[in-house]
Write an enzyme that holds these catalytic residues in place. Sequence first.
Site, PDB file in Angstrom:
ATOM      1  N   ASP A 270      39.529  41.611  33.672  1.00 22.07           N
ATOM      2  CA  ASP A 270      40.898  41.152  33.904  1.00 22.07           C
ATOM      3  C   ASP A 270      41.608  40.919  32.577  1.00 22.07           C
ATOM      4  O   ASP A 270      41.203  40.059  31.792  1.00 22.07           O
ATOM      5  CB  ASP A 270      40.798  39.850  34.729  1.00 22.07           C
ATOM      6  CG  ASP A 270      42.097  39.491  35.396  1.00 22.07           C
ATOM      7  OD1 ASP A 270      43.123  40.083  35.073  1.00 22.07           O
ATOM      8  OD2 ASP A 270      42.065  38.574  36.245  1.00 22.07           O
ATOM      9  N   GLU A 307      44.591  45.062  35.627  1.00 17.27           N
ATOM     10  CA  GLU A 307      45.693  45.025  34.656  1.00 17.27           C
ATOM     11  C   GLU A 307      47.036  45.065  35.363  1.00 17.27           C
ATOM     12  O   GLU A 307      48.041  45.418  34.754  1.00 17.27           O
ATOM     13  CB  GLU A 307      45.568  46.149  33.620  1.00 17.27           C
ATOM     14  CG  GLU A 307      44.981  47.439  34.074  1.00 17.27           C
ATOM     15  CD  GLU A 307      45.247  47.852  35.521  1.00 17.27           C
ATOM     16  OE1 GLU A 307      44.264  48.127  36.208  1.00 17.27           O
ATOM     17  OE2 GLU A 307      46.381  47.920  36.003  1.00 17.27           O
ATOM     18  N   GLY A 309      48.683  46.819  37.296  1.00 15.32           N
ATOM     19  CA  GLY A 309      49.523  48.010  37.372  1.00 15.32           C
ATOM     20  C   GLY A 309      50.219  48.357  36.063  1.00 15.32           C
ATOM     21  O   GLY A 309      51.100  49.210  36.032  1.00 15.32           O
ATOM     22  N   ASP A 330      49.173  40.190  41.760  1.00 17.19           N
ATOM     23  CA  ASP A 330      48.258  39.610  42.766  1.00 17.19           C
ATOM     24  C   ASP A 330      48.878  39.602  44.157  1.00 17.19           C
ATOM     25  O   ASP A 330      50.025  39.212  44.341  1.00 17.19           O
ATOM     26  CB  ASP A 330      47.918  38.159  42.389  1.00 17.19           C
ATOM     27  CG  ASP A 330      47.024  38.091  41.163  1.00 17.19           C
ATOM     28  OD1 ASP A 330      46.847  39.128  40.494  1.00 17.19           O
ATOM     29  OD2 ASP A 330      46.509  37.000  40.882  1.00 17.19           O
TER      30      ASP A 330
HETATM   31  C1  GLA Z   1      44.155  37.310  37.996  1.00 16.04           C
HETATM   32  C2  GLA Z   1      43.675  38.425  38.897  1.00 16.04           C
HETATM   33  C3  GLA Z   1      43.176  37.820  40.201  1.00 16.04           C
HETATM   34  C4  GLA Z   1      42.053  36.833  39.897  1.00 16.04           C
HETATM   35  C5  GLA Z   1      42.547  35.765  38.934  1.00 16.04           C
HETATM   36  C6  GLA Z   1      41.427  34.864  38.457  1.00 16.04           C
HETATM   37  O1  GLA Z   1      45.262  36.656  38.541  1.00 16.04           O
HETATM   38  O2  GLA Z   1      44.695  39.355  39.145  1.00 16.04           O
HETATM   39  O3  GLA Z   1      42.719  38.843  41.064  1.00 16.04           O
HETATM   40  O4  GLA Z   1      40.960  37.524  39.360  1.00 16.04           O
HETATM   41  O5  GLA Z   1      43.133  36.356  37.781  1.00 16.04           O
HETATM   42  O6  GLA Z   1      41.848  33.951  37.496  1.00 16.04           O
END
Ligand code: GLA
Length: 504
Positions: A270, A307, A309, A330
């Site tokens: 991430d 990432e 997108g 998200d």
């Molecule tokens: C980001 C990701 C989520 C999750 C959180 C965890 O927001 O996009 O899917 O993994 O971090 O902190």
Amino acid sequence: MISPLALLRRLCIPALPLAALVLASNPAARADGLNGVWRLDEPKAWGVTLHTYLSLHQANGVLTGGVYPNGSGEIPVQKPHTEGDVTLFQIDWGWAFRVRPEGANLHVAIEYGGGAKSDGVAVPVSQDELKAPARIALPALRVLPPNGLARTPPMGWNSWNHFAEHVDEDVVRQTADAMVASGMAAAGYVYINIDDTWEAGRDADGAIVPNTKFKDMKALADYVHAKGLKLGIYSSPGPLTCGGYPGSYGHEEQDARTYAAWGIDYLKYDWCSAGRIYPESELRAGYQKMGEALAASGRPIVFSLCEYGMGDVWTWGPSVGGNLWRTTGDISDSWSSMEAIGFNQGRLAPYAAPGHWNDPDMLEVGNGGMTPTEYRTHFSLWCLLAAPLMAGNDLRTMSADTREILTNREVIAIDQDGLGREATRAAEKDGIEIWTKPLQDGGLAVGLFNRSAGEKPVAFAWALAGLSAKPAAVRDLWAHADLAASDGYTGSVPAHGVVMLRVK
Ligand code: GLA
């Protein structure tokens, strides 16, 4: 769709140009002791302390500055005003702050969007604490050989959507048990993936160590493997994850070796605080570094790029060994979030293929924010999109409705079809959309979606879905029934609902 709020968070923007914001009410009464850099420590019960920094500047009735939540870059102060000795402001994540000087410190109360609150005393710290760590060079770009994994979209479960920071070893074991007992494993789900908040820090040799929620990762992997399942984990190319836990920055090879030694089978990686160090143009090199480390680890590990997108990842994801890549910010457990993401994916269809998939984010089926009809739409759409199917609910307590949706083998077979094609929108009128996905047997999966708020009659000839000849067979995959529909389809679709067909 990535919301502006989510985008800010995802990009970890170091310092947005900030318009000076004039204090709205009674500037004469405002406190003057807010200036400085403040650190609010948030100790967690599992032996980790998270840090939020506030960098505030107050002069001539104008409050400027921002907040650095977890490992993120600066999120600017918005809408400041005073009430007595308290200054209130917001930041774009939907967090609302109330701050007031308290001796040499700053009392900070935060209300997070979802209603959660925290309250604490921030201490003054030096400007240096805000600095991102020194940049570490990234590898020269090259094309890594495919790792041979994920020939169909990966299926499993991920802790984040339901449990967030409340995932622990017991939840993981019980989820593995439930995955088998519920019939999900038999329906094809394999990965049990631990998302953020498992990390503690590094030992004297620099090896990553789990926090007290996870006693023994190797033993946990053994347990999951003994059930015929696989274990996944989460990290970041940055110094901190999105939740503010240690990332893999500067430890990529060591972490890949650790994961392999534990028996990890899947890594979600991430971007998070890497955005404070590297510009978006270096996303690919950042991911390549871990792709190389995983390849060198000697263990087959599915590589999931997260990432949001950014950076046209679909054009280079396979080159860094990526098996899937996020195409959006998200998801949340609402019709509007699911709809905005899911119906926006068609343009990326050319980039999905066996071994590497577009990832419109994990499933929300069963989390309670949508109706069963809407969850059937969510699941059908993800299957048409050849999306990874990562259940995001509590498998231990799911309802019969939820289990029935997640284990519909006829719908799952569309997702897992060996041709590996992703659906596109064939037609759209008055809130009704027809999405089609070519299948390995020469047939077609057809989703009839009703995005409107009322039930709608639907009638169309097969040519509209791109068929040149009359089909030999038409099957309704939710009704589990063959239809006599050789000329076209006539029926109705409930509000926010779907009819999912397989046409031969
Ligand atoms: C980001 C990701 C989520 C999750 C959180 C965890 O927001 O996009 O899917 O993994 O971090 O902190």
